[in-house]
Design an enzyme around this catalytic site. Structure first.
Site, PDB file in Angstrom:
ATOM      1  CB  SER A   1      37.469  13.639 -50.125  1.00 22.52           C
ATOM      2  OG  SER A   1      39.014  13.887 -50.056  1.00 22.52           O
TER       3      SER A   1
ATOM      4  CG  ASP B   1      39.258  16.033 -42.430  1.00 23.42           C
ATOM      5  OD1 ASP B   1      39.941  16.810 -42.871  1.00 23.42           O
ATOM      6  OD2 ASP B   1      38.247  15.476 -42.855  1.00 23.42           O
TER       7      ASP B   1
ATOM      8  CG  HIS C   1      39.045  16.463 -46.520  1.00 23.08           C
ATOM      9  ND1 HIS C   1      38.790  15.766 -45.714  1.00 23.08           N
ATOM     10  CD2 HIS C   1      39.173  15.796 -47.881  1.00 23.08           C
ATOM     11  CE1 HIS C   1      38.858  14.398 -46.195  1.00 23.08           C
ATOM     12  NE2 HIS C   1      39.109  14.594 -47.650  1.00 23.08           N
TER      13      HIS C   1
END
Ligand code: NAG
Ligand code: NAG
Ligand code: NAG
Length: 387
Positions: free
Chosen positions: A44, A352, A355
Site C-alpha cells: 500500500s 489512517d 499509512h
C-alpha cells in the site's frame, strides 16, 4: 588533412570516445538519466489502484486532498511513487490490475495494498494480506512484458497505450515491500524471535525477483527499505508491548528493531545483487530514517501530534481497527463517516493509522530525491549509473 588542427581535434575526440573517455571536465558532467517508464512493485505504500481494482475501491475521504475523490491510494493524496513519477516527468502510474481507463505507455504498477514478499497462506478476508504477493506481481509483470509487445504491434490506440520495447531496459524498477511480511508474522502471534527467523527467507525471495527482472532486461533498480512499523498505530494498538519497550518518541521498539534487522539484511542483499548482476545500477534508499525523523522531529517541520491518526476514530491514537478511515459509525443515532472531514491532513503524519499522509509523503520524497539517504548517494535522476 591531418595537419588541419580542427580535424585533429575531431579525430582525437572520436578516438577518445571510442575508448569511452571524455575530455577532462566532461567526465564529471554525467547526463541525468532519462527514464521513459517506471515499473513498480510493492504494497500500500505504493499502490495506485491495484487492490481497489480487484477488491473494491478505497473509500472516501481517501484521495480528497489532491485528487478530490478516492484514487486507489490509501492516503489523502499522493504517495511517494507519485512524487517520484512527477519528478522524473512521467504521468502517475496505472495499476496493472485496473481494467478501466489505464495507460501503460510510461509504465505499470503491480503493487497492491497488503502485499507481502512471501505468499501468505491466508485469504485477504481472513488476515487482511493481499494474495498479490511479490512473486505474483512478477508473474503479472512477465505477462505484461510479453503481451504488451504483441498488443502494441496492432497499432493505433494499442500502440498509444503500451510501452515501447526499449522501455523495459531503460525503465526505473521501483520496490517498496517487506513491511507486511513482518506484521503478518506478528499478527499470527509469532514472537519477535520467530519473526526474525523468517527474515532471511523473505530476503531470498526478494532477491530472486530482482534477478528475474534483470534477466528480462531490467537494469535500473530503486529499492526503498522498510519503515518504522513500530511507530504505526495499527501495530501499536493491536500488539501491546511493555512500557519499557516504548521509546522516547512513543514508538514500540521491538517492531522497529525487527524493521531495522530486515533493513540490514536488505542492504546486504543489495550489495550481493550488485556483485551478481554486472550491469545493474541498484539504489538502496533508507526511507526508514526519514520516516523515523519525521515522527521524532515532526513538530520542527510543522507537523502536529505525529502519532495521532488523522482519519480515524477513538482510542489513544484516534485509531480503531473496527472503525477504519472511511467506514461508517453511528453517532447520536446518525450514521457518520469515520474521519470525514479529517481536520488538516497537511499537518498530520499518519493518515489512517497504517499509512502516511500526502504531506508526510512529500516531506519524505524531498529528503530522498537528492540521494542523501541513498546507497550509492546519488540523486534519483542519476539512478541509472552504476557507481
Ligand atoms: C505457507 O505454507 C507453506 C507450505 O507449508 C510454507 O512453506 C510457507 O512457509 C508458508 N508461508 C508462510 C508465509 O508462512
Ligand atoms: C497515454 O499517456 C501518454 C503519456 O501521458 C500520452 O502521450 C498518450 O497520449 C496516452 N494515450 C492515450 C491513448 O490516451
Ligand atoms: C492470536 O492470539 C489471540 C489471543 O490468544 C487469538 O485470539 C487469535 O486467534 C490468535 N491468532 C492467530 C492467527 O492464531
Amino acid at each position: 588533412m591531418a595537419s588541419d588542427p580542427s580535424s585533429i581535434f575531431v579525430v582525437t575526440t572520436f578516438v577518445l570516445s571510442l575508448l569511452n573517455l571524455a575530455p577532462i571536465g566532461m567526465v564529471l558532467a554525467k547526463q541525468p538519466c532519462q527514464f521513459p517508464a517506471i515499473f513498480n512493485f510493492g504494497d500500500s505504500n505504493s499502490d495506485t489502484g491495484g487492490l481497489s481494482a480487484a477488491f473494491g475501491q478505497a473509500p472516501p475521504p481517501n484521495g480528497f486532498s489532491f485528487f478530490g475523490h478516492p484514487a486507489g491510494r490509501y492516503t489523502d493524496g499522493r504517495l511517494l511513487i507519485d512524487f517520484i513519477a512527477e519528478s522524473i516527468g512521467l504521468p502517475y502510474l496505472s495499476a496493472f490490475l485496473d481494467a478501466v481507463g489505464t495507460n501503460f505507455s510510461h509504465g505499470a504498477n503491480f503493487a497492491t495494498a497488503g502485499s507481502t514478499v512471501r505468499p501468505q497462506n491466508t485469504t485477504l478476508h481472513q488476515s487482511g494480506f493481499s494474495p498479490i504477493s511479490l512473486d505474483v506481481q512478477y508473474y503479472e509483470f512477465n505477462d505484461f512484458q510479453e503481451r504488451s509487445l504483441a498488443v502494441r504491434k496492432r497499432g493505433g490506440v494499442y500502440e498509444a497505450l503500451m510501452p515501447k520495447e526499449e522501455h523495459f531496459s531503460n525503465a526505473l524498477y521501483t520496490f517498496d515491500i517487506g513491511q507486511n511480511d513482518l506484521t503478518a508474522g506478528y499478527f499470527s502471534n509469532m514472537t519477535t524471535d520467530e519473526v526474525r527467523a523468517f527474515v532471511p527467507d523473505v530476503l531470498n525471495q526478494f532477491r530472486t525477483i530482482i534477478q528475474y527482472i534483470y534477466s528480462q532486461g531490467g537494469r535500473y533498480f530503486w529499492i526503498h527499505n522498510t519503515g518504522p512499523v513500530g511507530c504505526l498505530p495499527y501495530v501499536m494498538e493491536r500488539i501491546p508491548v511493555l512500557a519499557g519497550q516504548i521509546d522516547e518518541h512513543g514508538c514500540a521498539s521491538p517492531f522497529n528493531d525487527v524493521a531495522r534487522f530486515f533493513n540490514q539484511g536488505l542492504r546486504k542483499t543489495v550489495e550481493q545483487l550488485r556483485k551478481d548482476l554486472a550491469d545493474a545500477a541498484i539504489t538502496y534508499v533508507d526511507v526508514y530514517s526519514v520516516k523515523y525523523s519525521l515522527i521524532s522531529q515532526g513538530r520542527k517541520h510543522g507537523f502536529k501530534q505525529p502519532l495521532r491518526t488523522c482519519c480515524g476514530h477513538g482510542g489513544k491514537y484516534n485509531y480503531n481497527k473496527e472503525f477504519g478511515c472511511g467506514s461508517k459509525i453511528k453517532k447520536h443515532g446518525k450514521e457518520v463517516l469515520v474521519g470525514a472531514p479529517c481536520k488538516d491532513p497537511s499537518s498530520a503524519v499518519i493518515w489512517d493509522g497504517v499509512h502516511f499522509t500526502q504531506a508526510a509523503n512529500k516531506f519524505i520524497f524531498e529528503r530522498i530525491v537528492d540521494g542523501s539517504f541513498s546507497d550509492p548517494p546519488a540523486p534519483l535522476n542519476m539512478a541509472c549509473y552504476r557507481n
